[in-house]
Design a protein around this motif. Sequence first.
Motif, PDB file in Angstrom:
ATOM      1  N   TRP A 102     -52.331  -9.289  37.738  1.00 56.52           N
ATOM      2  CA  TRP A 102     -51.403  -8.449  38.513  1.00 56.52           C
ATOM      3  C   TRP A 102     -50.163  -8.074  37.697  1.00 56.52           C
ATOM      4  O   TRP A 102     -49.405  -7.202  38.076  1.00 56.52           O
ATOM      5  CB  TRP A 102     -50.993  -9.146  39.820  1.00 56.52           C
ATOM      6  CG  TRP A 102     -50.413 -10.525  39.610  1.00 56.52           C
ATOM      7  CD1 TRP A 102     -49.106 -10.822  39.365  1.00 56.52           C
ATOM      8  CD2 TRP A 102     -51.119 -11.774  39.632  1.00 56.52           C
ATOM      9  NE1 TRP A 102     -48.965 -12.185  39.222  1.00 56.52           N
ATOM     10  CE2 TRP A 102     -50.172 -12.791  39.383  1.00 56.52           C
ATOM     11  CE3 TRP A 102     -52.452 -12.117  39.847  1.00 56.52           C
ATOM     12  CZ2 TRP A 102     -50.532 -14.146  39.336  1.00 56.52           C
ATOM     13  CZ3 TRP A 102     -52.795 -13.464  39.792  1.00 56.52           C
ATOM     14  CH2 TRP A 102     -51.845 -14.465  39.538  1.00 56.52           C
ATOM     15  N   ASP A 155     -59.665 -17.773  36.909  1.00 57.72           N
ATOM     16  CA  ASP A 155     -58.286 -18.230  37.117  1.00 57.72           C
ATOM     17  C   ASP A 155     -57.298 -17.065  37.154  1.00 57.72           C
ATOM     18  O   ASP A 155     -56.085 -17.265  37.082  1.00 57.72           O
ATOM     19  CB  ASP A 155     -57.878 -19.199  35.993  1.00 57.72           C
ATOM     20  CG  ASP A 155     -58.600 -20.529  36.107  1.00 57.72           C
ATOM     21  OD1 ASP A 155     -59.049 -20.855  37.222  1.00 57.72           O
ATOM     22  OD2 ASP A 155     -58.718 -21.231  35.083  1.00 57.72           O
ATOM     23  N   GLN A 170     -56.810 -14.765  34.860  1.00 52.45           N
ATOM     24  CA  GLN A 170     -56.190 -14.411  33.572  1.00 52.45           C
ATOM     25  C   GLN A 170     -57.023 -13.383  32.808  1.00 52.45           C
ATOM     26  O   GLN A 170     -58.257 -13.423  32.837  1.00 52.45           O
ATOM     27  CB  GLN A 170     -56.078 -15.659  32.684  1.00 52.45           C
ATOM     28  CG  GLN A 170     -55.108 -16.689  33.219  1.00 52.45           C
ATOM     29  CD  GLN A 170     -55.212 -17.985  32.452  1.00 52.45           C
ATOM     30  OE1 GLN A 170     -56.203 -18.704  32.577  1.00 52.45           O
ATOM     31  NE2 GLN A 170     -54.208 -18.274  31.638  1.00 52.45           N
ATOM     32  N   VAL A 187     -49.624 -21.750  29.758  1.00 49.28           N
ATOM     33  CA  VAL A 187     -49.752 -21.257  31.129  1.00 49.28           C
ATOM     34  C   VAL A 187     -50.843 -22.076  31.794  1.00 49.28           C
ATOM     35  O   VAL A 187     -51.914 -22.263  31.230  1.00 49.28           O
ATOM     36  CB  VAL A 187     -50.134 -19.758  31.133  1.00 49.28           C
ATOM     37  CG1 VAL A 187     -50.438 -19.273  32.544  1.00 49.28           C
ATOM     38  CG2 VAL A 187     -49.023 -18.913  30.518  1.00 49.28           C
ATOM     39  N   ALA A 235     -53.094 -21.753  34.834  1.00 49.81           N
ATOM     40  CA  ALA A 235     -53.523 -20.824  35.901  1.00 49.81           C
ATOM     41  C   ALA A 235     -54.683 -21.411  36.690  1.00 49.81           C
ATOM     42  O   ALA A 235     -55.365 -20.703  37.431  1.00 49.81           O
ATOM     43  CB  ALA A 235     -53.928 -19.489  35.284  1.00 49.81           C
ATOM     44  N   THR A 236     -54.922 -22.703  36.558  1.00 56.04           N
ATOM     45  CA  THR A 236     -56.137 -23.300  37.118  1.00 56.04           C
ATOM     46  C   THR A 236     -56.117 -23.417  38.643  1.00 56.04           C
ATOM     47  O   THR A 236     -57.162 -23.433  39.272  1.00 56.04           O
ATOM     48  CB  THR A 236     -56.343 -24.713  36.535  1.00 56.04           C
ATOM     49  OG1 THR A 236     -55.172 -25.495  36.834  1.00 56.04           O
ATOM     50  CG2 THR A 236     -56.552 -24.657  35.035  1.00 56.04           C
ATOM     51  N   PRO A 243     -55.906 -22.433  42.486  1.00 59.34           N
ATOM     52  CA  PRO A 243     -56.313 -21.167  43.120  1.00 59.34           C
ATOM     53  C   PRO A 243     -55.144 -20.325  43.657  1.00 59.34           C
ATOM     54  O   PRO A 243     -55.267 -19.101  43.739  1.00 59.34           O
ATOM     55  CB  PRO A 243     -57.230 -21.609  44.270  1.00 59.34           C
ATOM     56  CG  PRO A 243     -56.992 -23.074  44.461  1.00 59.34           C
ATOM     57  CD  PRO A 243     -56.524 -23.609  43.142  1.00 59.34           C
ATOM     58  N   LEU A 277     -49.507 -20.448  39.985  1.00 58.92           N
ATOM     59  CA  LEU A 277     -49.587 -20.373  38.523  1.00 58.92           C
ATOM     60  C   LEU A 277     -48.318 -20.961  37.924  1.00 58.92           C
ATOM     61  O   LEU A 277     -47.213 -20.706  38.432  1.00 58.92           O
ATOM     62  CB  LEU A 277     -49.758 -18.916  38.102  1.00 58.92           C
ATOM     63  CG  LEU A 277     -49.891 -18.609  36.603  1.00 58.92           C
ATOM     64  CD1 LEU A 277     -50.919 -17.494  36.390  1.00 58.92           C
ATOM     65  CD2 LEU A 277     -48.563 -18.191  35.993  1.00 58.92           C
ATOM     66  N   ASP A 302     -46.156 -20.858  34.584  1.00 56.33           N
ATOM     67  CA  ASP A 302     -45.935 -20.226  33.283  1.00 56.33           C
ATOM     68  C   ASP A 302     -44.759 -20.930  32.628  1.00 56.33           C
ATOM     69  O   ASP A 302     -43.593 -20.625  32.905  1.00 56.33           O
ATOM     70  CB  ASP A 302     -45.647 -18.734  33.457  1.00 56.33           C
ATOM     71  CG  ASP A 302     -45.537 -18.027  32.104  1.00 56.33           C
ATOM     72  OD1 ASP A 302     -45.463 -18.734  31.078  1.00 56.33           O
ATOM     73  OD2 ASP A 302     -45.513 -16.786  32.093  1.00 56.33           O
ATOM     74  N   ARG A 350     -41.344 -19.725  30.982  1.00 55.99           N
ATOM     75  CA  ARG A 350     -40.140 -19.348  31.722  1.00 55.99           C
ATOM     76  C   ARG A 350     -39.403 -20.540  32.301  1.00 55.99           C
ATOM     77  O   ARG A 350     -38.427 -20.366  33.042  1.00 55.99           O
ATOM     78  CB  ARG A 350     -40.529 -18.393  32.855  1.00 55.99           C
ATOM     79  CG  ARG A 350     -41.235 -17.136  32.377  1.00 55.99           C
ATOM     80  CD  ARG A 350     -41.912 -16.436  33.551  1.00 55.99           C
ATOM     81  NE  ARG A 350     -42.593 -15.224  33.144  1.00 55.99           N
ATOM     82  CZ  ARG A 350     -43.474 -14.581  33.898  1.00 55.99           C
ATOM     83  NH1 ARG A 350     -43.775 -15.040  35.096  1.00 55.99           N
ATOM     84  NH2 ARG A 350     -44.063 -13.483  33.476  1.00 55.99           N
ATOM     85  N   LYS A 361     -49.698 -16.970  43.295  1.00 59.21           N
ATOM     86  CA  LYS A 361     -50.609 -15.988  42.715  1.00 59.21           C
ATOM     87  C   LYS A 361     -50.767 -14.749  43.605  1.00 59.21           C
ATOM     88  O   LYS A 361     -50.677 -14.834  44.819  1.00 59.21           O
ATOM     89  CB  LYS A 361     -51.981 -16.621  42.502  1.00 59.21           C
ATOM     90  CG  LYS A 361     -52.081 -17.498  41.264  1.00 59.21           C
ATOM     91  CD  LYS A 361     -53.533 -17.912  41.058  1.00 59.21           C
ATOM     92  CE  LYS A 361     -53.735 -18.521  39.691  1.00 59.21           C
ATOM     93  NZ  LYS A 361     -55.157 -18.849  39.477  1.00 59.21           N
ATOM     94  N   ARG A 362     -51.044 -13.649  42.942  1.00 57.86           N
ATOM     95  CA  ARG A 362     -51.406 -12.382  43.581  1.00 57.86           C
ATOM     96  C   ARG A 362     -50.284 -11.762  44.416  1.00 57.86           C
ATOM     97  O   ARG A 362     -50.522 -10.867  45.209  1.00 57.86           O
ATOM     98  CB  ARG A 362     -52.683 -12.531  44.424  1.00 57.86           C
ATOM     99  CG  ARG A 362     -53.907 -12.910  43.583  1.00 57.86           C
ATOM    100  CD  ARG A 362     -55.114 -13.220  44.403  1.00 57.86           C
ATOM    101  NE  ARG A 362     -54.993 -14.481  45.112  1.00 57.86           N
ATOM    102  CZ  ARG A 362     -55.225 -15.674  44.567  1.00 57.86           C
ATOM    103  NH1 ARG A 362     -55.585 -15.764  43.292  1.00 57.86           N
ATOM    104  NH2 ARG A 362     -55.079 -16.782  45.263  1.00 57.86           N
TER     105      ARG A 362
END
Lengths: 478, 235
Positions: free
Chosen positions: A54, A392, A394, B133, B135-136, B138, B141, B143, B146, B208-209
Amino acid sequence: MSESKRVIIEPVTRVEGHGKVSILLDENNKVTQARLHIVEFRGFERFIQGRPYWEVPVLVQRLCGICPVSHHLAAAKAMDRIVGADKLTPTAEKMRRLMHYGQMFQSHALHFFHLVSPDLLFGFDADPKIRNVIGVAIKFPDLAVQGVMMRKFGQEIIKATAGKKIHGTGAIPGGINKNLSIAERDSFLKDIKQMLEWSRGALKIAKDYTVENLQKIASFGSFDSNHLSLIRKDGAMDLYHGNLRAIDSQGKKIFDQVDYSDYTDYITEEVKSWSYMKFPFIKSIGAEKGWYRVGPLARVNTCDFIDTPEAEAARKEFMAVTNGKPNNITMAYHWARMIEILHSAEKINELLNDKDLQGTDLVVKGKRRNEAVGLIEAPRGTLFHHYKVNDDDQITMANLIVSTTHNNEPMNRAVAKVADEYISGVPKITEGLLNRVEVAIRAYDPCLSCATHAMGKMPLKITLYDYQGNEITSRTKE
Amino acid sequence: MSDQITFTIDGVEVKGKPGQTILEAADAAGIYIPRLCFMKDLIPHGSCRVCTVFINGRPQAACTQPITEGAIVENDTAELKEHRKNIIDMLFVEGNHFCMFCEKSGNCELQAMAYRLGISAPKYPYLFPKRDVDATHPDILIDRNRCILCGRCVEASRDVDKKTIFEFVGRGADKKVAVNANADLKDTDFKATDKAADVCPVGCIIKKRVGFAIPVGQRKYDTKPIGSDIEAGKK
């Protein structure tokens, strides 16, 4: 041992980004080789790996400061597919279209008024001291103001749809993050008539120039080529969405209505050691003859019609020059580009009067995918974005084929043609002769870096080398 | 013992209750003391030092220091502003903060603080550390590019969620937020509804999203600088 000389034009001026031209001459000053080199390196495909999908429409548009909207929208279209949004809401699609036409309008205005008009208004051999945007502002102040105001109008549309004039965030996976307020709409409606009028004026300049100088420019950097663009299902020009169509120099379809998700079955790229830019070509024809042109000239050539009345009338006039066959004249890009600027203004006018832009249903989602392609007709031509995304969320793979990359081979051909015609065998190479090489490149409105803006009067360094690479003489244009 | 304590901040008389910190009393009086790691409902620990003020001439963290009768507090001074700018500057260069494509942009407290303090670009050289990162999970996330090591997620998870999912590991430049699992965030029982999912001042722990769902112009700090809400309550 024969002695060869090398002429370098670096940087190429009044184009976006940085490139250089090298021309090799033999002992009789005959051109033996002429090339456009792209000297910038773009690492986006690599460094977006690992980033969440995104983020990509906002991140990847940083490739460019001139047409970031194109990258923003191409990436967003790919991400629509990733989130399973196969059909956007009317508000989302129309807001994006408005953003895109605003972008097309401002980019074409910038190119025509600021970068190209000095060549058309003053002539290729005019004193470079006046053959620039400042010269235009002094001699043709009305035109210069129109260029600035048209660019501003397009930029304001981008701001209203994307949130910012440069590098906005409007298009998100599955839709858009805002609609157009009544106040925003009315501010554009107030100016649209003027924009249409100025677009007609710009079209007239480009058309008259082409028609009046047809004999002179017909062969200038010109050659027969294939043409490629997106096309609507009914054959209409569609700058935002469609399927792929490729035609040959005579208008015969090479492929038509190809779903762009399958582009790898039809198009591939070749790497050459002397440029950071790849050379795409149509697979079925091969690298030798399968290269093609994209951008305004290709789009006007490939479409069956334009769905706005004034641009369609202009297209018919354009096609009449070549008796309905594809126009392969490089300098005709300018005329085609101004047909598109009028088309964009007409489309903006249509959209501003569409109540869907005030809708509130902005985002849709569906079944998640792990790979997607997004295409759009950017101001400079067809822009390809291709991504793979892991479970995930990415990015694991990205491939971008930008408009200027498609035009790589044609631009090199244009350079070679002009060099051969005007520089080969000439005892003294003047600035005007070298400018002709740049004029041919400029017709394509290349964005050489697809990164930042390098407008106007940049220093031009020309150096002559002997065959061993020793500098013989050098001249710099301030 | 009186139930009211009177002191001054930059010469302005402020009244507070016993047990209040200087930062709490200042907030109640509508005086903004810049801060970064502090968050209401979490136990203040004075780690970022952005809220440092001079109390009777001595530098102290306003978020942890209790108010005392007659104290003279200096907050809005050129010296302290410079000190705070240096801290923010260092936080920027010690991480990989690319505001231009960060979804937290416009809602980020670090960015907003930089704007409030008038930092247009860091003056120290970027370190460009290699951070990872995660991202595992669901729904969430991490990062770490930052992360500013404010510790809010550590506290929120430990004290509010009672899960102790986050903890600092390493020291100095290698210090980082780790998760209470052998491998990744997905191996914990972290939920997007946890308090710890909502406390990150920057774009390190994100849902996420969500991405850029809020348009430019409607983000928290698009129109008013950070601290305006506190200053709006000035008495």
